[in-house]
Design a protein around this motif. Structure first.
Motif, PDB file in Angstrom:
ATOM      1  N   THR A 147       0.818  -1.223   0.000  1.00 14.54           N
ATOM      2  CA  THR A 147       0.000   0.000   0.000  1.00 14.54           C
ATOM      3  C   THR A 147       0.848   1.269   0.000  1.00 14.54           C
ATOM      4  O   THR A 147       0.322   2.360  -0.178  1.00 14.54           O
ATOM      5  CB  THR A 147      -0.929   0.016   1.223  1.00 14.54           C
ATOM      6  N   ASP A 148       2.159   1.132   0.167  1.00 14.06           N
ATOM      7  CA  ASP A 148       3.050   2.294   0.270  1.00 14.06           C
ATOM      8  C   ASP A 148       3.572   2.791  -1.081  1.00 14.06           C
ATOM      9  O   ASP A 148       4.047   3.923  -1.180  1.00 14.06           O
ATOM     10  CB  ASP A 148       4.244   1.945   1.157  1.00 14.06           C
ATOM     11  N   ILE A 149       3.490   1.984  -2.119  1.00 16.63           N
ATOM     12  CA  ILE A 149       4.165   2.307  -3.387  1.00 16.63           C
ATOM     13  C   ILE A 149       3.636   3.583  -4.036  1.00 16.63           C
ATOM     14  O   ILE A 149       4.415   4.386  -4.555  1.00 16.63           O
ATOM     15  CB  ILE A 149       4.084   1.115  -4.368  1.00 16.63           C
ATOM     16  N   GLU A 150       2.326   3.790  -4.014  1.00 16.18           N
ATOM     17  CA  GLU A 150       1.757   4.978  -4.666  1.00 16.18           C
ATOM     18  C   GLU A 150       2.447   6.253  -4.200  1.00 16.18           C
ATOM     19  O   GLU A 150       2.777   7.120  -5.005  1.00 16.18           O
ATOM     20  CB  GLU A 150       0.261   5.059  -4.395  1.00 16.18           C
ATOM     21  N   PHE A 151       2.676   6.381  -2.897  1.00 16.16           N
ATOM     22  CA  PHE A 151       3.297   7.592  -2.366  1.00 16.16           C
ATOM     23  C   PHE A 151       4.825   7.517  -2.394  1.00 16.16           C
ATOM     24  O   PHE A 151       5.493   8.503  -2.684  1.00 16.16           O
ATOM     25  CB  PHE A 151       2.805   7.845  -0.933  1.00 16.16           C
ATOM     26  N   ASP A 152       5.381   6.340  -2.103  1.00 20.18           N
ATOM     27  CA  ASP A 152       6.839   6.213  -2.036  1.00 20.18           C
ATOM     28  C   ASP A 152       7.513   6.359  -3.397  1.00 20.18           C
ATOM     29  O   ASP A 152       8.680   6.748  -3.471  1.00 20.18           O
ATOM     30  CB  ASP A 152       7.229   4.864  -1.415  1.00 20.18           C
ATOM     31  N   PHE A 153       6.792   6.055  -4.479  1.00 16.16           N
ATOM     32  CA  PHE A 153       7.374   6.196  -5.817  1.00 16.16           C
ATOM     33  C   PHE A 153       7.825   7.634  -6.068  1.00 16.16           C
ATOM     34  O   PHE A 153       8.880   7.866  -6.658  1.00 16.16           O
ATOM     35  CB  PHE A 153       6.366   5.772  -6.892  1.00 16.16           C
ATOM     36  N   VAL A 154       7.061   8.605  -5.612  1.00 15.76           N
ATOM     37  CA  VAL A 154       7.379  10.019  -5.864  1.00 15.76           C
ATOM     38  C   VAL A 154       8.770  10.356  -5.332  1.00 15.76           C
ATOM     39  O   VAL A 154       9.570  10.991  -6.018  1.00 15.76           O
ATOM     40  CB  VAL A 154       6.300  10.938  -5.252  1.00 15.76           C
ATOM     41  N   LYS A 155       9.080   9.896  -4.135  1.00 15.32           N
ATOM     42  CA  LYS A 155      10.403  10.164  -3.550  1.00 15.32           C
ATOM     43  C   LYS A 155      11.481   9.280  -4.186  1.00 15.32           C
ATOM     44  O   LYS A 155      12.566   9.746  -4.514  1.00 15.32           O
ATOM     45  CB  LYS A 155      10.346   9.935  -2.039  1.00 15.32           C
ATOM     46  N   ALA A 156      11.165   7.993  -4.374  1.00 11.48           N
ATOM     47  CA  ALA A 156      12.155   7.041  -4.901  1.00 11.48           C
ATOM     48  C   ALA A 156      12.596   7.386  -6.323  1.00 11.48           C
ATOM     49  O   ALA A 156      13.727   7.121  -6.712  1.00 11.48           O
ATOM     50  CB  ALA A 156      11.581   5.626  -4.871  1.00 11.48           C
TER      51      ALA A 156
END
Length: 195
Positions: A147-156
């Motif tokens: 569930t974290d990928i949607e938001f974490d992609f922006v930083k990664a």
């Protein structure tokens, strides 16, 4: 500090286009490019409507389409996947049109860089493609337990999301085709710096 113009060589590793209205793409062996980009592609056309990337205009304002093509690096995609701790991140999932090999830190190529393909196409880089939640959401669909990928992609994916570009000289690009990137002279503008 000024840096002189330079030339780099690379190869086309993948070609993709949209099949429907969305931005997700599918692999193809060849891209036929006109002044409008890829015919019938979601990002094609001489103009586009503004969105969240252009807060200085009301949403939906028609402007020049400098985002006809999304260009990605396989190495950078692998780095983002590693940061997100996922097995892979495919170019199609985030709307890529070209994946290129041979150019280190592809996403850092400066605006005005020209890509000259051996069969005659020229593409002009507008700039880096800032990562967004929409792309993160598309990736997350392939890893529903995360569930974290949607938001974490922006930083990664910051400074690794690739480039947006437009067609300067039309023609066709094929898989495996060589190209030359010609970077313009560069400098950092400082209004307080004396000449």
């Amino acid at each position: 500090m000024r840096k002189p113009a330079i030339k780099l060589k690379g190869t086309v590793a993948g070609l993709y286009r949209t099949e429907a209205k969305g931005f997700v793409t599918s692999p193809v062996d060849r891209l036929d490019l006109g002044f409008d980009g890829i015919a019938a592609d979601a990002h094609g056309g001489p103009t586009r409507k503004t969105g969240g990337r252009e807060p200085w205009y009301p949403r939906g304002t028609e402007i020049r389409n400098e985002r006809q093509l999304s260009i990605l690096s396989l190495n950078e995609l692998a780095e983002v996947a590693e940061t997100l701790a996922i097995p892979e991140l495919r170019p199609e999932w985030i709307g890529g049109n070209l994946t290129l090999e041979g150019i280190p830190r592809l996403s850092e190529l400066p605006p005005r860089t020209l890509l000259f393909f051996e069969n005659g196409v020229t593409i002009k880089i507008d700039g880096d493609n800032g990562p967004c939640r929409l792309s993160g959401r598309s990736i997350a669909q392939h890893y529903p337990e995360r569930t974290d990928i949607e938001f974490d992609f922006v930083k990664a994916a910051k400074h690794k999301r690739g480039l947006v570009a437009w067609v300067e000289k039309p023609g066709s690009i094929s898989l495996g085709e060589a190209f030359e990137a010609r970077l313009p002279e560069q400098w950092i503008y400082d209004p307080n710096e004396e000449r």
